[in-house]
Scaffold this active site. Sequence first.
Site, PDB file in Angstrom:
ATOM      1  N   ASP A   1      -7.352 -21.007 -22.242  1.00 33.47           N
ATOM      2  CA  ASP A   1      -7.485 -22.354 -21.817  1.00 33.47           C
ATOM      3  C   ASP A   1      -8.449 -23.329 -22.552  1.00 33.47           C
ATOM      4  O   ASP A   1      -9.491 -23.024 -23.216  1.00 33.47           O
ATOM      5  CB  ASP A   1      -8.347 -22.268 -20.186  1.00 33.47           C
ATOM      6  CG  ASP A   1      -8.365 -23.412 -19.703  1.00 33.47           C
ATOM      7  OD1 ASP A   1      -7.584 -24.080 -19.533  1.00 33.47           O
ATOM      8  OD2 ASP A   1      -9.800 -23.656 -19.099  1.00 33.47           O
TER       9      ASP A   1
ATOM     10  N   ASP B   1      -5.419 -30.810 -20.928  1.00 31.83           N
ATOM     11  CA  ASP B   1      -5.926 -29.588 -20.384  1.00 31.83           C
ATOM     12  C   ASP B   1      -4.537 -28.803 -20.247  1.00 31.83           C
ATOM     13  O   ASP B   1      -3.602 -29.088 -19.732  1.00 31.83           O
ATOM     14  CB  ASP B   1      -6.301 -30.344 -18.951  1.00 31.83           C
ATOM     15  CG  ASP B   1      -6.916 -29.109 -18.162  1.00 31.83           C
ATOM     16  OD1 ASP B   1      -6.705 -27.983 -18.142  1.00 31.83           O
ATOM     17  OD2 ASP B   1      -7.609 -29.450 -17.128  1.00 31.83           O
TER      18      ASP B   1
END
Length: 407
Positions: free
Chosen positions: A290, A91
């Site tokens: 992201d 992440d």
Amino acid sequence: MEPLHPLLLVLLLSVSAHSGDSTLKSRVTHSAGTVLQMQTEDHTRLAYLESLVSGRSFVPIGSGRQILQSPTYVVKAKIGTPAQTLFMALDTSTDMNMVPCTGCVGCGSNKPFSFAKSTTFKSLECGASQCRQVQNTNCLGTTCLMNMTYGASSIAANLAQDNITLATDSVTGYSFGCIQKAIGTSLPPQGVLGLGRGSLSFISQTKTLYKSTFSYCLPSFKSPNFSGNLRLGPNGQPKNIKYTPLLSNPRHPSLYYIKLVGIKVGPKLVNIPPSAFALNPSNGAGTIIDSGTVFTRLVTPAYTAVRDEFRRRMGRHAVVSSLGGFDTCYTVPIGKQVPTMSFIFEGAELSMKQENFLIYSSAGGITCLAMSASPSLNVVANMQQQNHRILFDVANSKVGISAESCS
């Protein structure tokens, strides 16, 4: 309405060990549930984001869908002594490394980290410097306790240390949250390997080893070979790659902000007001890249302009009013009419093919533009990054982007 076909994105990240090359290349696998489920998860994640000399080795990675039933990219990590294997979600928008520990209430993991079996496990005390680097901490006796959020989940954890190994690269005294309680469903079952820019992220904790540099190439979910790669460290990274400056937004200092300056649909640069791309420290607005969000989000003025130009170029095809959160869908074959699309950054460009911005149903014959509107934050998501090398050089404040077939 027929449910959309599940995306099973399995990324096998291959490595080659070059003589003198000290870059870690990982096997990666991504998978997800149905498109509508993923979009719901993306919506939760968007709210979360808005509220908010190196080694060389090969790290086996597995499909989050197949192994954990989780729409994540997961890395195979070994923690503790003797080593226990966990599949941790990668992440780029999370700092803290989090692992569900034995006895965790609400974690939902069938294989938590059994800290009592590790001879190198250590709980960190309130006086530890790492404890002072975490927000929302308190003490239970001398133990440093943390309260965090991840998406829509609330997490309570002890701050701890242990050894972690990715492939053959071992990091001793690695700090992470040993999760004791979780409320909500956003937390990946076996935890998170935070690749954000904060002081306790994996990239920060290994900056001596990897020089705050990593990259990945995510393959198409259609790829029959299911191969891509993750590289840690400056060596072995592509030489011919275009860079865009890595920006900082004090409202969300851990996120990877970059400067989006325009969007092309076909050859045309869409007329979008510059304010839609502006970095705003007061509310965290701007554009981030992201790894955990599936579908790209654009602030309403940008999305509306892109959507309308896309519809115009699609001509007479009937548009389905909506499907879940997607509002530009078609019920007839549209392959030949689909325009290309590009995101233009300062100094670099992300040129996309159909696989990067169209999603298909299996039985209903419906094709949708896989983007939607956002209140204030533009998010370049992993679907749009497929078959591109994305290089994060934090030390030199730049992000590299180049087309690379890794399918």
